[in-house]
Design a protein around this motif. Sequence first.
Motif, short mmCIF file in Angstrom:
data_model
loop_
_atom_site.label_atom_id
_atom_site.label_comp_id
_atom_site.label_asym_id
_atom_site.label_seq_id
_atom_site.Cartn_x
_atom_site.Cartn_y
_atom_site.Cartn_z
N HIS A 1 0.83 -1.20 0.00
CA HIS A 1 0.00 0.00 0.00
C HIS A 1 0.87 1.26 0.00
N VAL B 1 2.26 4.82 0.73
CA VAL B 1 2.33 5.90 1.71
C VAL B 1 2.98 7.05 0.94
N LYS C 1 3.97 -1.86 3.11
CA LYS C 1 3.85 -0.49 2.59
C LYS C 1 4.97 -0.15 1.62
N GLY D 1 0.45 11.81 2.77
CA GLY D 1 -0.93 11.39 2.60
C GLY D 1 -1.70 12.07 1.48
N SER E 1 -2.61 12.85 -2.56
CA SER E 1 -2.49 12.21 -3.86
C SER E 1 -1.39 12.92 -4.63
N ALA F 1 -2.78 7.85 -1.30
CA ALA F 1 -2.40 7.10 -0.11
C ALA F 1 -3.32 5.90 0.00
N GLY F 2 -2.74 4.73 0.20
CA GLY F 2 -3.51 3.50 0.34
C GLY F 2 -3.69 2.73 -0.95
N ASP F 3 -3.40 3.35 -2.10
CA ASP F 3 -3.46 2.60 -3.36
C ASP F 3 -2.45 1.46 -3.31
N GLN F 4 -2.73 0.41 -4.05
CA GLN F 4 -1.84 -0.74 -4.07
C GLN F 4 -0.79 -0.56 -5.17
N ALA G 1 -7.18 2.05 -4.63
CA ALA G 1 -7.66 1.32 -3.46
C ALA G 1 -9.11 0.88 -3.62
#
Length: 162
Positions: free
Chosen positions: A35, A37, A59, A128, A130, A140-143, A156
């Motif tokens: 993920h 960060v 991460k 955090g 984009s 943030a949090g996209d794979q 995500a």
Amino acid sequence: MTIKTTDLCDEFGASAKVLLPIFQDLGAKPDFQGHAVTVKCFEDNSRIKELSTTPGEGKVLVVDGGGSDRCALFGDHIAEDLVRNGWAGVLVYGYVRDKAVLRTLPIAIKALGVTPAKSTKRNEGQVGLSVTIAGQVIGAGDQMYADDDGVLVLNAAIGGGA
């Protein structure tokens, strides 16, 4: 188990956002998945240093350094912190240094290149947000996935846990 970027492109089609092939492999590993960060900083690695000392299991540190080639956003010390804290990898839209040491560390580091000049520390940068890197928006949090064939991101919301 590493999921191949080619397989993800086949499975997700246009939803698999492929980054432009502008990055060099600088760590001992060519692949990562995890993920995102995100860090947006320009010639100041204060936020990168802070994040490198936090747990990074699962991460990928995604650094938008604006593509500046005037200084390195990190070198061997921060990279060693990232390894020690279990980060899966690092993607840097900018430059790094200490290439000889970086290529011995068991982490994937993809950056535009290397330069010996160090960054400043003005305690600037944002975590955090984009960021837009190599033609793709990364939140943030996209794979994130990377291997010898390239780097891609799955939003995500798509369920990037393919």
